[in-house]
Motif scaffolding. Structure first.
Motif, short mmCIF file in Angstrom:
data_model
loop_
_atom_site.label_atom_id
_atom_site.label_comp_id
_atom_site.label_asym_id
_atom_site.label_seq_id
_atom_site.Cartn_x
_atom_site.Cartn_y
_atom_site.Cartn_z
N MET A 1 0.84 -1.20 0.00
CA MET A 1 0.00 0.00 0.00
C MET A 1 0.88 1.25 0.00
SD MET A 1 -3.01 1.00 2.76
CE MET A 1 -3.88 -0.54 2.66
N GLU A 2 0.60 2.17 -0.93
CA GLU A 2 1.36 3.44 -0.96
C GLU A 2 0.98 4.26 0.27
OE1 GLU A 2 3.39 4.93 -3.65
OE2 GLU A 2 3.52 2.79 -4.12
N ARG A 3 1.94 4.98 0.84
CA ARG A 3 1.65 5.77 2.05
C ARG A 3 2.11 7.21 1.85
NH1 ARG A 3 2.17 4.90 7.82
NH2 ARG A 3 1.54 6.89 8.78
N ILE A 4 1.25 8.14 2.13
CA ILE A 4 1.63 9.56 2.12
C ILE A 4 1.43 10.09 3.53
CG2 ILE A 4 1.03 11.84 1.19
CD1 ILE A 4 0.09 10.36 -1.36
N ARG A 5 2.53 10.54 4.14
CA ARG A 5 2.45 11.05 5.51
C ARG A 5 2.51 12.57 5.48
NH1 ARG A 5 5.23 7.15 9.34
NH2 ARG A 5 5.73 5.36 8.04
N LEU A 6 1.50 13.19 6.04
CA LEU A 6 1.48 14.65 6.08
C LEU A 6 1.59 15.08 7.54
CD1 LEU A 6 -1.58 15.01 3.71
CD2 LEU A 6 0.82 15.36 3.07
N ASP A 7 2.18 16.23 7.73
CA ASP A 7 2.30 16.75 9.08
C ASP A 7 0.99 17.48 9.43
OD1 ASP A 7 3.41 17.28 11.49
OD2 ASP A 7 4.39 19.12 10.81
N GLN A 8 0.77 18.59 8.72
CA GLN A 8 -0.47 19.34 8.94
C GLN A 8 -1.19 19.52 7.60
OE1 GLN A 8 -0.76 23.67 9.28
NE2 GLN A 8 -1.20 23.37 11.46
N ILE A 9 -2.48 19.33 7.60
CA ILE A 9 -3.27 19.49 6.37
C ILE A 9 -4.67 19.94 6.78
CG2 ILE A 9 -4.13 17.10 6.25
CD1 ILE A 9 -2.76 19.06 3.23
N ASP A 10 -5.40 20.54 5.83
CA ASP A 10 -6.80 20.89 6.16
C ASP A 10 -7.58 19.61 6.48
OD1 ASP A 10 -6.60 20.09 3.50
OD2 ASP A 10 -7.75 21.75 2.67
N SER A 11 -7.57 18.67 5.51
CA SER A 11 -8.29 17.40 5.71
C SER A 11 -7.64 16.37 4.79
CB SER A 11 -9.77 17.62 5.32
OG SER A 11 -10.32 16.45 4.77
N THR A 12 -7.42 15.17 5.29
CA THR A 12 -6.79 14.14 4.45
C THR A 12 -7.74 13.76 3.29
OG1 THR A 12 -7.58 12.45 5.98
CG2 THR A 12 -5.30 13.16 6.24
N ASN A 13 -9.05 13.84 3.52
CA ASN A 13 -9.99 13.56 2.42
C ASN A 13 -9.88 14.61 1.33
OD1 ASN A 13 -11.09 11.33 3.81
ND2 ASN A 13 -13.15 11.83 3.13
N THR A 14 -9.80 15.89 1.73
CA THR A 14 -9.67 16.98 0.75
C THR A 14 -8.36 16.83 -0.02
OG1 THR A 14 -10.90 18.35 2.30
CG2 THR A 14 -9.79 19.50 0.51
N GLU A 159 0.99 3.82 14.89
CA GLU A 159 1.49 3.13 13.69
C GLU A 159 1.12 1.65 13.71
OE1 GLU A 159 2.99 3.90 10.65
OE2 GLU A 159 2.24 5.84 11.30
N HIS A 160 1.20 1.06 14.87
CA HIS A 160 0.84 -0.36 15.01
C HIS A 160 -0.63 -0.56 14.65
CE1 HIS A 160 0.50 -4.33 16.89
NE2 HIS A 160 -0.61 -3.88 17.44
N LEU A 161 -1.45 0.35 15.15
CA LEU A 161 -2.90 0.31 14.88
C LEU A 161 -3.18 0.50 13.40
CD1 LEU A 161 -5.22 0.08 16.95
CD2 LEU A 161 -5.46 2.56 16.80
N LEU A 162 -2.48 1.47 12.80
CA LEU A 162 -2.67 1.74 11.37
C LEU A 162 -2.28 0.54 10.52
CD1 LEU A 162 -3.45 3.77 9.14
CD2 LEU A 162 -1.06 4.47 9.09
N LYS A 163 -1.15 -0.08 10.85
CA LYS A 163 -0.70 -1.27 10.09
C LYS A 163 -1.76 -2.36 10.14
CE LYS A 163 3.38 -0.31 8.49
NZ LYS A 163 3.10 1.08 8.64
N ALA A 164 -2.31 -2.58 11.34
CA ALA A 164 -3.35 -3.62 11.48
C ALA A 164 -4.58 -3.24 10.67
CB ALA A 164 -3.70 -3.77 12.96
N LEU A 165 -4.94 -1.97 10.68
CA LEU A 165 -6.12 -1.51 9.92
C LEU A 165 -5.88 -1.67 8.42
CD1 LEU A 165 -8.89 -0.14 9.76
CD2 LEU A 165 -7.74 2.08 9.95
N GLN A 166 -4.68 -1.33 7.97
CA GLN A 166 -4.35 -1.46 6.54
C GLN A 166 -4.50 -2.92 6.11
OE1 GLN A 166 -0.38 0.20 6.61
NE2 GLN A 166 -1.06 2.11 5.68
#
Ligand code: BTN
Length: 243
Positions: A1-14, A159-166
């Motif tokens: 899975m490709e991953r884009i990590r942002l620090d601050q953003i308006d909304s990850t959906n946007t 991160e552990h939680l995210l990996k499991a969710l992915q």
């Protein structure tokens, strides 16, 4: 899975919507942010998104235009997260359509946004999970809310939680593409919040009151109305009434 990590953003959906053409057409792109300055929930609500403590994630992928189960994509995301939490020893309940509750309070919500691109549909599944949010911050949310920290008394590894969710989402999406909502349907009824309880459903301007019955095979909420008739809701805002 490709991953884009942002620090601050308006909304990850946007962000996903704006950058959709840059993402791979195959597979899933996962966008996360440490902080959202304009986190969005369903019905134009604000998703409280303070820095560093929670998971704010959007999963982007394409589906064919003739796919049959677009209306249940949010259900799919909430199923994946519920499974991860069950594996962690928790007992989440599903508040139709796409909220997860722990001890009756909101832990997580899903904002599913779709747009057509040629013969495909761009899917953005945005999930907000209150992970390490402290009680005083939870109190600023306009509805009873909780976090994994508040429920368990310890800090969680995001991160552990995210990996499991992915991992769970990849598995669930592949089954969903093959078989639709049907394999997930029994789980929804087992975990459905307010079953047998009096509830109110706001459907547009109209308010309905009845007993929360079940989830239908196409992911709708079945309510037994006060006149004894049953009504299936495709969308709406559900509120429990009384105890
Ligand atoms: C809801 O319960 O109303 C849905 C909340 C969805 C929040 C998530 S956080 C990541 C993604 N980005 C957003 O702006 N919203 C979703």
């Amino acid at each position: 899975m490709e991953r884009i990590r942002l620090d601050q953003i308006d909304s990850t959906n946007t962000y996903a919507k704006k950058h959709a053409l840059e993402f791979k057409k195959e597979g899933i792109t996962c966008i996360t942010a440490e902080e959202q300055t304009a986190g969005r929930g369903r019905f134009e609500r604000v998703w409280v998104s303070p820095k560093g403590v929670n998971l704010y994630v959007s999963f982007f992928f394409l589906l064919p235009l003739d796919f049959k189960n677009f209306s249940c994509l949010g259900h799919l995301a909430i199923h994946s997260l519920a499974q991860v939490l069950i594996q962690e020893g928790l007992e989440p309940k599903i508040k139709w359509p796409n909220d997860l509750l722990l001890t009756g309070k909101k832990l997580s919500g899903v904002l599913c946004e779709l747009s057509t691109r040629g013969n495909s549909v761009e899917v953005i599944l945005g999930i907000g999970i209150n992970v390490n949010m402290a009680t005083d911050a939870l109190d600023t949310i306009d509805q009873p809310a909780t976090s994994l920290l508040a429920e368990t008394g310890h800090i969680w590894d995001k991160e552990h939680l995210l990996k499991a969710l992915q991992g769970q989402l990849v598995h669930d999406l592949s089954l969903f593409k093959e078989a639709g909502f049907r394999p997930f349907h029994p789980f929804f009824n087992t975990r459905l919040a307010y079953r047998g309880k009096k509830v109110k459903v706001l459907e547009g301007e109209k308010e309905w009151i009845g007993i929360c019955d079940s989830i239908t095979l196409d992911g709708k909420l079945k309510i037994e109305l006060e006149n004894g008739e049953y009504y299936d809701f495709a969308a709406g805002i559900l509120t429990p009434l009384g105890k």
